[in-house]
Design a protein around this motif. Structure first.
Motif, short mmCIF file in Angstrom:
data_model
loop_
_atom_site.label_atom_id
_atom_site.label_comp_id
_atom_site.label_asym_id
_atom_site.label_seq_id
_atom_site.Cartn_x
_atom_site.Cartn_y
_atom_site.Cartn_z
N ILE A 48 13.76 -9.17 -13.99
CA ILE A 48 14.04 -8.19 -12.97
C ILE A 48 13.03 -8.38 -11.83
O ILE A 48 11.95 -8.53 -12.15
CB ILE A 48 13.92 -6.75 -13.41
N LEU A 49 13.44 -8.31 -10.73
CA LEU A 49 12.47 -8.37 -9.51
C LEU A 49 12.70 -7.22 -8.57
O LEU A 49 13.93 -6.85 -8.26
CB LEU A 49 12.77 -9.60 -8.69
N ALA A 50 11.68 -6.32 -8.26
CA ALA A 50 11.92 -5.01 -7.73
C ALA A 50 11.22 -5.24 -6.37
O ALA A 50 10.22 -5.63 -6.11
CB ALA A 50 11.26 -4.13 -8.50
N PRO A 51 12.06 -4.92 -5.24
CA PRO A 51 11.40 -5.22 -3.80
C PRO A 51 10.47 -3.90 -3.68
O PRO A 51 10.70 -2.98 -4.16
CB PRO A 51 12.74 -4.55 -2.94
N PRO A 52 9.40 -4.19 -3.10
CA PRO A 52 8.17 -3.16 -2.82
C PRO A 52 8.89 -2.09 -1.84
O PRO A 52 9.84 -2.35 -1.05
CB PRO A 52 7.39 -3.92 -2.47
N PRO A 53 8.04 -1.01 -1.65
CA PRO A 53 8.59 0.33 -0.65
C PRO A 53 8.53 -0.34 0.58
O PRO A 53 7.92 -1.56 1.15
CB PRO A 53 7.43 1.16 -0.95
N LYS A 54 9.15 0.24 1.66
CA LYS A 54 9.17 -0.13 2.93
C LYS A 54 8.09 0.37 3.89
O LYS A 54 8.12 1.46 3.96
CB LYS A 54 10.74 0.07 3.62
N ASP A 55 7.07 -0.59 4.16
CA ASP A 55 6.20 -0.16 5.08
C ASP A 55 5.51 -1.49 5.70
O ASP A 55 5.71 -2.70 5.10
CB ASP A 55 4.97 0.77 4.38
N ALA A 56 4.84 -1.25 6.62
CA ALA A 56 4.42 -2.72 7.57
C ALA A 56 3.38 -3.62 6.59
O ALA A 56 3.76 -4.68 6.49
CB ALA A 56 3.49 -2.01 8.69
N ILE A 57 2.65 -2.88 5.50
CA ILE A 57 1.70 -3.60 4.80
C ILE A 57 2.73 -4.36 3.65
O ILE A 57 2.63 -5.86 3.68
CB ILE A 57 0.76 -2.83 4.04
#
Length: 219
Positions: A205-214
């Motif tokens: 499983i690979l989880a995309p990180p939250p959406k923010d600029a960093i």
């Protein structure tokens, strides 16, 4: 949802969600998932859901739940015997002392402060904590580390990185100078590999990180 079958359900936790109920009384992720299962599969009565592991409230990423008691028992054994592979991403303030390293500390937990202190030598009531990190990207003002956990201790990554002067972005408790606006910290459970408790096939499983600029700059 990141994965779902008759035995397991894996979600990508948002920062701020709690995995299990606590004294705040906020609705935990486990209850949200139970409601989802009850609605999707039209299940009357109580829905079974086993919590295999937890993430700190301000952390994001992979959380694994068991949908049967058999799966929960087998997954608990895997996590206890460390036959699973867990990888985290952490955005830290300072460049680490080495490009990659294996950190060994003895963590002593202070329940009143809800904080763990990293010691270089064993102290009374401490637990051995081991992780490996690798610097994988340099950002403007920050550094992205990939972290592999060998043990699972209370606030382990936060405490051990703070001990090498690499506090995680937003983590006031462990030495970062200011909080994130949403009270999150830039620590993300990025990857999980394990053998399916029933089918025995490899689950990755690979989880995309939250959406923010960093985080966007890390991808």
């Amino acid at each position: 949802m990141l994965y779902e079958d008759n035995h397991l359900i894996i979600v990508n936790k948002r920062p701020g969600d709690i995995v299990q109920g606590d004294k705040t009384g906020d609705k935990p992720l486990s209850e949200v998932v139970k409601s989802y299962i009850a609605e999707k599969y039209n299940k009357p009565g109580a829905v079974y859901l086993g919590v295999v592991h937890r993430l700190d409230r301000p952390t994001s990423g992979i959380v694994l739940f068991a949908r049967t008691s058999k799966a929960l028992t087998r997954l608990n054994k895997m996590f206890a015997e460390r036959t699973t592979e867990k990888t985290y991403w952490a955005v830290v303030k300072n460049v680490p002392p080495k490009q990659n390293d294996r950190l060994v500390h003895f963590l002593k937990r202070n329940p009143k402060q809800n904080k763990s202190y990293a010691n270089s030598k064993e102290v009374p009531d401490s637990k051995k904590a081991i992780l490996s990190y690798e610097l994988i990207k340099e950002l403007n003002n920050y550094y992205l580390l990939k972290i592999d956990l060998e043990t699972g201790r209370h606030h382990q990554i936060r405490s051990q990185l703070s001990a090498i002067n690499c506090p995680i972005k937003g983590d006031l408790k462990y030495g970062f100078d200011r909080s994130n606006k949403d009270a999150s910290i830039h620590l993300h459970a990025r990857e999980l590999k394990f053998s399916h408790p029933v089918k025995k096939e490899l689950i990755h499983i690979l989880a995309p990180p939250p959406k923010d600029a960093i985080w966007d700059a890390c991808i």
